[in-house]
Design a protein around this motif. Sequence first.
Motif, short mmCIF file in Angstrom:
data_model
loop_
_atom_site.label_atom_id
_atom_site.label_comp_id
_atom_site.label_asym_id
_atom_site.label_seq_id
_atom_site.Cartn_x
_atom_site.Cartn_y
_atom_site.Cartn_z
N GLN A 121 0.88 -1.47 -0.14
CA GLN A 121 0.16 0.36 -0.07
C GLN A 121 1.01 1.39 -0.15
O GLN A 121 0.63 2.18 -1.19
CB GLN A 121 -0.89 0.22 1.60
CG GLN A 121 -2.11 -0.85 1.09
CD GLN A 121 -2.58 -0.69 2.72
OE1 GLN A 121 -2.83 -1.12 3.79
NE2 GLN A 121 -3.90 -1.44 2.38
N ILE A 122 1.80 0.82 0.63
CA ILE A 122 3.12 2.40 0.51
C ILE A 122 3.64 2.61 -0.57
O ILE A 122 3.48 3.90 -0.85
CB ILE A 122 4.08 2.01 1.38
CG1 ILE A 122 3.24 2.50 3.02
CG2 ILE A 122 4.79 3.58 1.94
CD1 ILE A 122 3.07 3.58 3.44
N ARG A 123 3.97 1.39 -1.26
CA ARG A 123 4.59 1.42 -2.61
C ARG A 123 3.40 2.30 -3.65
O ARG A 123 3.50 3.09 -4.38
CB ARG A 123 4.94 -0.04 -2.90
CG ARG A 123 5.50 0.35 -4.43
CD ARG A 123 5.43 -1.00 -5.16
NE ARG A 123 5.33 -0.91 -6.59
CZ ARG A 123 6.87 -1.54 -7.58
NH1 ARG A 123 6.66 -3.58 -6.60
NH2 ARG A 123 6.80 -2.17 -8.02
N ARG A 124 1.97 1.81 -3.86
CA ARG A 124 1.30 2.05 -4.34
C ARG A 124 1.12 3.83 -4.45
O ARG A 124 0.71 4.18 -4.67
CB ARG A 124 -0.72 1.45 -4.14
CG ARG A 124 -1.33 2.09 -5.41
CD ARG A 124 -1.28 1.81 -6.45
NE ARG A 124 -2.05 2.34 -7.42
CZ ARG A 124 -1.63 2.89 -8.44
NH1 ARG A 124 -0.76 3.22 -9.45
NH2 ARG A 124 -2.65 3.78 -9.29
N LEU A 125 1.17 4.33 -2.57
CA LEU A 125 0.66 5.75 -2.60
C LEU A 125 1.73 6.46 -2.89
O LEU A 125 1.68 7.82 -3.44
CB LEU A 125 0.74 5.70 -0.97
CG LEU A 125 0.53 7.02 -0.11
CD1 LEU A 125 -0.72 7.41 -0.60
CD2 LEU A 125 0.66 7.45 1.25
N VAL A 126 3.32 6.00 -2.77
CA VAL A 126 3.87 7.22 -3.78
C VAL A 126 4.54 6.86 -5.15
O VAL A 126 4.19 7.91 -6.00
CB VAL A 126 5.54 5.86 -3.00
CG1 VAL A 126 6.97 6.89 -3.14
CG2 VAL A 126 6.28 5.62 -1.72
N THR A 127 4.21 5.53 -5.95
CA THR A 127 4.08 5.52 -7.49
C THR A 127 2.95 6.08 -7.89
O THR A 127 2.78 6.53 -9.19
CB THR A 127 3.58 4.22 -7.86
OG1 THR A 127 2.79 4.11 -7.35
CG2 THR A 127 5.55 3.74 -7.59
N GLY A 128 1.37 6.12 -7.05
CA GLY A 128 0.01 7.04 -7.17
C GLY A 128 0.08 8.39 -7.13
O GLY A 128 -1.01 8.96 -8.27
N VAL A 129 0.39 8.56 -6.22
CA VAL A 129 0.77 10.30 -5.94
C VAL A 129 1.86 11.17 -5.81
O VAL A 129 1.70 11.64 -6.24
CB VAL A 129 -0.29 10.19 -3.63
CG1 VAL A 129 -0.89 11.37 -3.72
CG2 VAL A 129 -1.21 8.54 -4.10
N ALA A 130 2.69 10.27 -4.62
CA ALA A 130 4.42 11.27 -5.01
C ALA A 130 4.52 11.48 -6.17
O ALA A 130 4.96 12.80 -6.22
CB ALA A 130 4.89 10.39 -3.49
N VAL A 131 4.32 10.39 -6.62
CA VAL A 131 5.54 10.77 -7.97
C VAL A 131 4.75 11.49 -8.88
O VAL A 131 5.33 12.93 -9.41
CB VAL A 131 6.10 9.42 -8.93
CG1 VAL A 131 6.46 9.53 -9.76
CG2 VAL A 131 7.18 8.85 -7.86
N PRO A 132 3.28 11.42 -9.12
CA PRO A 132 3.25 12.76 -10.24
C PRO A 132 3.08 13.57 -9.41
O PRO A 132 3.18 15.49 -9.77
CB PRO A 132 1.06 11.64 -9.82
CG PRO A 132 1.45 10.47 -9.72
CD PRO A 132 3.06 10.08 -8.75
N TYR A 133 2.82 13.94 -7.92
CA TYR A 133 3.37 15.22 -7.02
C TYR A 133 4.11 16.11 -7.81
O TYR A 133 4.06 16.65 -7.98
CB TYR A 133 2.50 15.20 -5.24
CG TYR A 133 3.02 16.51 -5.09
CD1 TYR A 133 2.05 17.86 -5.52
CD2 TYR A 133 3.77 16.38 -4.52
CE1 TYR A 133 2.32 18.82 -4.28
CE2 TYR A 133 4.90 17.40 -3.71
CZ TYR A 133 3.54 18.31 -3.70
OH TYR A 133 4.20 20.28 -2.92
N VAL A 134 5.52 15.14 -7.24
CA VAL A 134 6.79 15.73 -7.63
C VAL A 134 7.06 16.36 -9.03
O VAL A 134 7.18 17.36 -9.48
CB VAL A 134 7.48 14.74 -7.73
CG1 VAL A 134 9.23 15.28 -7.99
CG2 VAL A 134 8.04 14.49 -5.74
N VAL A 135 6.21 15.49 -9.78
CA VAL A 135 6.75 15.05 -11.22
C VAL A 135 5.63 16.47 -11.96
O VAL A 135 6.18 17.61 -12.49
CB VAL A 135 6.06 14.55 -12.01
CG1 VAL A 135 5.94 14.89 -14.03
CG2 VAL A 135 7.30 13.31 -12.20
N PHE A 136 4.68 16.97 -11.38
CA PHE A 136 3.70 17.91 -11.51
C PHE A 136 3.50 19.11 -11.17
O PHE A 136 3.09 20.46 -11.47
CB PHE A 136 2.47 17.03 -12.13
CG PHE A 136 1.79 16.32 -12.73
CD1 PHE A 136 0.91 17.56 -14.08
CD2 PHE A 136 1.87 15.17 -13.06
CE1 PHE A 136 1.05 16.58 -15.63
CE2 PHE A 136 0.99 14.34 -14.25
CZ PHE A 136 1.33 15.04 -15.00
#
Length: 390
Positions: A121-136
């Motif tokens: 779940q943490i992995r999905r949170l990072v890849t699905g929320v944190a990464v898009p946040y940083v990129v955008f």
Amino acid sequence: MFPAPHTYETSPIPRSSPAAKVESAAGTRPSAVADTPVPTGQRPAGPAMDPPATSTKRDAFFDNAKYLAIVLVAVAHFWEPVMDGSRTTRALYLAVYAFHMPAFILISGYFSRSFAARPHQIRRLVTGVAVPYVVFEVAYSLFKRYADDSPDQPISLLDPWYLTWFLAALFIWRLTTPLWRTLRYPLTVALAVASLASLTPGIGEDLNLQRVLQFAPYFVLGLLLKPEHFQLVRRREVRMLAVPLFAGALVFAYWAAPRMPAGWLYHSASAQQLDAPWWAGPVMTFALFGCSLLLTAGFLAWVPRRRTWFTALGAGTICGYLLHGFLVKGAVYGGLFDAYPWLSGPAGKVALTVAAAAAVTLLCTPPVRRLLRCVTEPEMRWAFKREASR
């Protein structure tokens, strides 16, 4: 931003294989990340959620709700540059803003119920929320720097700019889900925290904590909801009551348009920052919470329950949310509204509304999802231990 929009998260696009195409056509898939399952007694599956033991069928109701909400988000954003001087447009804007983000956030909470901070779940949170946040966050900052000729525009991951605040907020809400679920009265606590935030101007801009705290009650309420609660709003009598409800809301919004700052609906400032007495913060927190819930219920009551032509687009709302902002800001930076004053007239606003709805619809389509998969649904196996995939 819509959110969206969790509501803006997507379920992975099926890989291009015959089996995947059959599953997509049937509305089912064995993936562990179906984010709008039909309630069947299992815990909901979705990004950062536990996988079901068997394949699940997507619930068209939630996909329809997400698509319609993201359309409202985009339309409202396109209204912003042209609503000055028009009481009617401002009234429509206030009415839409009163419920479109609360609806997204409530549904986000509903599909976060099984989040327990397990490795996958943490992995999905990072890849699905944190990464898009940083990129955008970086992308929007660079876009303003060069498209708006603002070389001093900073790039700060601690100060969300424009639409990215929702991803930062969702990350925090998801991480705190186990805490909310252990409290005896989580909604009461969330409302108390939101009220205190509304009278605390010193919170600052870091991670847009004002919005995180003031919108939190909607997320917490979503955590408390059960499938039968959504069945209630689908009843015919609720749909009928929604008609006078929205009529009354529009009349009130027309009255409030020249009197109430829209900032109250953004939940991004304290009462003092809105030039109101401190006690107005808690009062407006509870008043807007009640109004937003009524309008959200009315909105959900009219969301189609069957599959429609736009149902599949509900899985791509994160793309529509994150990308439509470039169109809005690009039009502003390019001087479109100054070059074409007719856009501020009735015909122009209708044209903008249609254009916004069409644009966000295209941005939610599977080809766009596939193109952005590397930043909205990255696998990043290299970054996680093997147990994080389980």
